[in-house]
Design an enzyme around this catalytic site. Structure first.
Site, mmCIF file in Angstrom:
data_model
loop_
_atom_site.group_PDB
_atom_site.id
_atom_site.type_symbol
_atom_site.label_atom_id
_atom_site.label_comp_id
_atom_site.label_asym_id
_atom_site.label_seq_id
_atom_site.Cartn_x
_atom_site.Cartn_y
_atom_site.Cartn_z
ATOM 1 N N LYS A 111 0.810 -1.221 0.000
ATOM 2 C CA LYS A 111 0.000 0.000 0.000
ATOM 3 C C LYS A 111 0.839 1.265 0.000
ATOM 4 C CE LYS A 111 -4.430 -1.520 1.760
ATOM 5 N NZ LYS A 111 -5.503 -1.245 2.725
ATOM 6 N N LYS A 193 -7.982 -11.259 -8.589
ATOM 7 C CA LYS A 193 -9.182 -11.241 -7.750
ATOM 8 C C LYS A 193 -10.075 -10.053 -8.094
ATOM 9 C CE LYS A 193 -9.407 -11.030 -3.085
ATOM 10 N NZ LYS A 193 -8.917 -11.025 -1.714
ATOM 11 N N LYS A 196 -12.016 -3.915 -5.333
ATOM 12 C CA LYS A 196 -12.722 -2.645 -5.191
ATOM 13 C C LYS A 196 -12.100 -1.537 -6.002
ATOM 14 C CE LYS A 196 -14.006 -3.186 -0.346
ATOM 15 N NZ LYS A 196 -13.904 -2.597 0.982
#
Ligand code: TRP
Length: 328
Positions: A111, A193, A196
């Site tokens: 991140k 995957k 979002k």
């Protein structure tokens, strides 16, 4: 009844992968276990957010969770930032966690893409706040995705160390990983995957998408070379993802679903139909709830009170154990 706690960030829109992989299990679990579900707004601000949007998303996510079937009379549904004990215990736990163990967290490395210099300090200590979320409630089980396994290990380590140093204070939780088969991939990029992030809006089916939008996304889903319909995620990721989705939506096994198909087109159409029907009641209920957001906010106040009734005494225990003088 075992106590279970999970958290979900109010960022981005809830998609089919979240629904089938997590939310739907929570809805089932609430009747079997003493369930706590936390909308983690304090975690969301570890990355800069637009304030008005964060507020809106926090309420939206709560509405969606209720629309999906979390019943505030059955489980405890609350917003993390409404229960100040989370930040307070997090500080205490930061005094027990080490730089070294946080340095090893892979999620921070991912991140903090723009580099450590500009990453927020709270992004680094994020897993400690997560440990506080869990330990405050004496949660025995924490249903999380595979990507959270490392954070759960850290939580256990912190709890064990605290107990060892300051006496038995926290219950040491266990991670519960989702059942296999619930891993839903991006429709445009079936090796990744469903997520979002807005990188692949056409590959992500949102829980609140209109039926026509859902149908279009499935129609354009990427399939594989060849024509055979078989469940083989390694060789046929696209078709296998459709099979996994149709299976999850209809309560069957992907390989068994595959037997009924000889063409990609029919599989896509049937998967789209099944998903539309699966999500229809959630979307309808959401629309109803959204017309009276005050009612959901009242529910959240109630949830925060229920949560605090458990979190307060745990925090008091931790404060006393580590030697903070009480005010009274
Ligand atoms: N970090 C989790 C995620 O990104 C969310 C989370 C925050 C959480 N607190 C939690 C999950 C406590 C389980 C328990 O998915």
């Amino acid at each position: 009844m075992a106590r279970v706690l999970s958290g979900i960030q109010p960022t981005g829109d809830i998609h089919l992968g979240n629904y089938l992989g997590a939310v739907r299990n929570w809805v089932e679990d609430q009747h079997l276990q003493d369930s706590y579900f936390c909308v983690v707004d304090l975690h969301a601000i570890t990355i800069p957010r637009d304030p008005a949007e964060l507020r809106a998303k926090t309420l939206e996510l709560t509405l969606l969770l209720v629309a999906a079937g979390l019943d505030p009379d059955v489980c405890t549904l609350f917003v993390q930032g409404h229960v100040h004990e989370h930040s307070e215990l997090s500080w205490i736990l930061e005094c027990v966690a080490s730089m070294g163990e946080l340095e090893r967290m892979t999620q921070f490395k991912e991140k903090a893409k723009d580099g450590r210099e500009s990453a927020r300090v709270a992004l680094f200590t994020y897993p400690v706040l997560q440990a506080a979320d869990i330990l405050l409630y004496d949660a025995e089980r924490v249903p999380v995705g595979e990507d959270q396994r490392q954070h759960l290990e850290l939580c256990r380590d912190i709890a064990l160390r605290f107990n060892h140093r300051y006496g038995d204070t926290f219950l040491v939780p266990e991670a519960i990983l989702p059942k296999v088969g619930a891993r839903i991939m991006d429709l445009q990029k079936p090796t990744a995957k469903m997520s979002k992030s807005a990188d692949s809006p056409q590959g992500t089916v949102l829980v609140l998408d209109e039926p026509a939008v859902i149908e279009r996304k499935f129609k354009r889903a990427v399939t594989d070379t060849g024509t055979e319909v078989a469940f083989d995620p390694g060789k046929k990721p696209g078709v296998s993802n459709l099979l996994a989705i149709l299976a999850a939506a209809t309560g069957r096994q992907p390989a068994e679903v595959a037997e009924g198909y000889s063409q990609y087109g029919q599989l896509k159409a049937d998967t789209a139909d099944a998903v539309v029907e699966l999500l229809r009641p959630v979307r309808e209920r959401y629309t109803e709830l959204a017309s009276d957001p005050e009612a959901v906010r009242a529910t959240l106040r109630q949830g925060a009170e229920k949560a605090q009734a458990v979190a307060g005494p745990t925090l008091a225990r931790a404060r006393a154990a580590i030697g903070l003088l009480s005010r009274d």
